[in-house]
Design a protein around this motif. Sequence first.
Motif, PDB file in Angstrom:
ATOM      1  N   THR A 133       8.374   0.264  -1.449  1.00 33.64           N
ATOM      2  CA  THR A 133       7.758   1.473  -1.974  1.00 33.64           C
ATOM      3  C   THR A 133       8.659   2.682  -1.796  1.00 33.64           C
ATOM      4  O   THR A 133       9.488   2.728  -0.881  1.00 33.64           O
ATOM      5  N   ASN A 134       8.473   3.677  -2.675  1.00 37.53           N
ATOM      6  CA  ASN A 134       9.108   4.983  -2.477  1.00 37.53           C
ATOM      7  C   ASN A 134       8.077   6.046  -2.130  1.00 37.53           C
ATOM      8  O   ASN A 134       8.365   7.240  -2.147  1.00 37.53           O
ATOM      9  N   GLY A 135       6.859   5.594  -1.823  1.00 41.12           N
ATOM     10  CA  GLY A 135       5.776   6.501  -1.481  1.00 41.12           C
ATOM     11  C   GLY A 135       4.895   6.862  -2.649  1.00 41.12           C
ATOM     12  O   GLY A 135       3.761   7.319  -2.465  1.00 41.12           O
ATOM     13  N   LYS A 136       5.408   6.654  -3.867  1.00 45.04           N
ATOM     14  CA  LYS A 136       4.628   6.906  -5.080  1.00 45.04           C
ATOM     15  C   LYS A 136       4.331   5.607  -5.815  1.00 45.04           C
ATOM     16  O   LYS A 136       3.206   5.368  -6.257  1.00 45.04           O
ATOM     17  N   ASN A 137       5.348   4.786  -5.968  1.00 44.62           N
ATOM     18  CA  ASN A 137       5.226   3.492  -6.631  1.00 44.62           C
ATOM     19  C   ASN A 137       5.469   2.382  -5.613  1.00 44.62           C
ATOM     20  O   ASN A 137       6.420   2.462  -4.822  1.00 44.62           O
ATOM     21  N   THR A 138       4.625   1.364  -5.658  1.00 43.59           N
ATOM     22  CA  THR A 138       4.651   0.310  -4.640  1.00 43.59           C
ATOM     23  C   THR A 138       4.612  -1.058  -5.304  1.00 43.59           C
ATOM     24  O   THR A 138       3.848  -1.277  -6.243  1.00 43.59           O
ATOM     25  N   ARG A 152       7.193   8.401   2.325  1.00 45.28           N
ATOM     26  CA  ARG A 152       7.020   9.839   2.094  1.00 45.28           C
ATOM     27  C   ARG A 152       7.614  10.664   3.238  1.00 45.28           C
ATOM     28  O   ARG A 152       8.247  11.698   3.006  1.00 45.28           O
ATOM     29  N   GLU A 195       3.943   3.220   2.581  1.00 38.05           N
ATOM     30  CA  GLU A 195       3.926   4.408   1.724  1.00 38.05           C
ATOM     31  C   GLU A 195       4.049   5.691   2.550  1.00 38.05           C
ATOM     32  O   GLU A 195       4.766   6.626   2.160  1.00 38.05           O
TER      33      GLU A 195
END
Length: 264
Positions: free
Chosen positions: A168-173, A152, A148
């Motif tokens: 992950t995209n850093g918000k949703n994993t 980000r 994460e």
Amino acid sequence: MSYLAKVRESNPLIHNITNIVVANFSANGLLALGASPFMADAHEEVIDIAAMSSAVVLNIGTLNDYAIQSMLLAGKSANKHGVPLVLDPVGAGATSYRTAVTQKLVNEMQITALRGNVAEVANVIGESWSIKGVDAGEGEGDVVLLAEAAARKLSCVVIITGKDDVITNGKNTYIASNGHPILTKVTGTGCLLSAVVGAFLAVSGGASLEAAVEALSFYGVAAEIAAELTTGRGPGSFQVEFLNQLTWVTPEVFLERSSIKQLS
């Protein structure tokens, strides 16, 4: 329609600048999946090829200055033309050269997805994690938090592969738990996975995270079935059957067998 079905329907052109160990396997795997591989690294044409491609996949497995320049040219062309860009930082952290090159690539281009083991991803963002050759060594830390943080920092999808894969995209994993240990006995399965991620991103319509999750789980399902069909016959038989399953696993079989969990 699933992303798998979209790949097979649209036959996306995937431009690969990859290493000499895996070029043939990656090309055959993409063909088996239903994508169209283009393996080219000449400075004189990579800008044009990247621009016409559906995705570009960069793999630093066998590094040299010529290949690095090819990657920069192709990657910047992909960025300019809105083409998804995947980076596989093979062995980042194993030598200072690899680490520096990987950090140069992520600093000078906007990648869509980074796919590597935990040590490689950690070293890309300047974190400490041991590595042995191109394999992750023992380390301490939370793999999910690392993924994460990397997503980000790099503003991209980050995929850390292992016994369970973190996407992950850093918000949703998400955690994808399909796969089989015999994958580690065949050279290039991680590199091919990065190319497969590129094929799924090519048809994602901008939904990069969702497409990457499906790519990871689909790849694991194909490995599981191939392992079941070649039990006791060794990695050579598995490799051949795995290519077969990249063709034969249907969206329906994938949905039946996929193991995906959303964390956040």
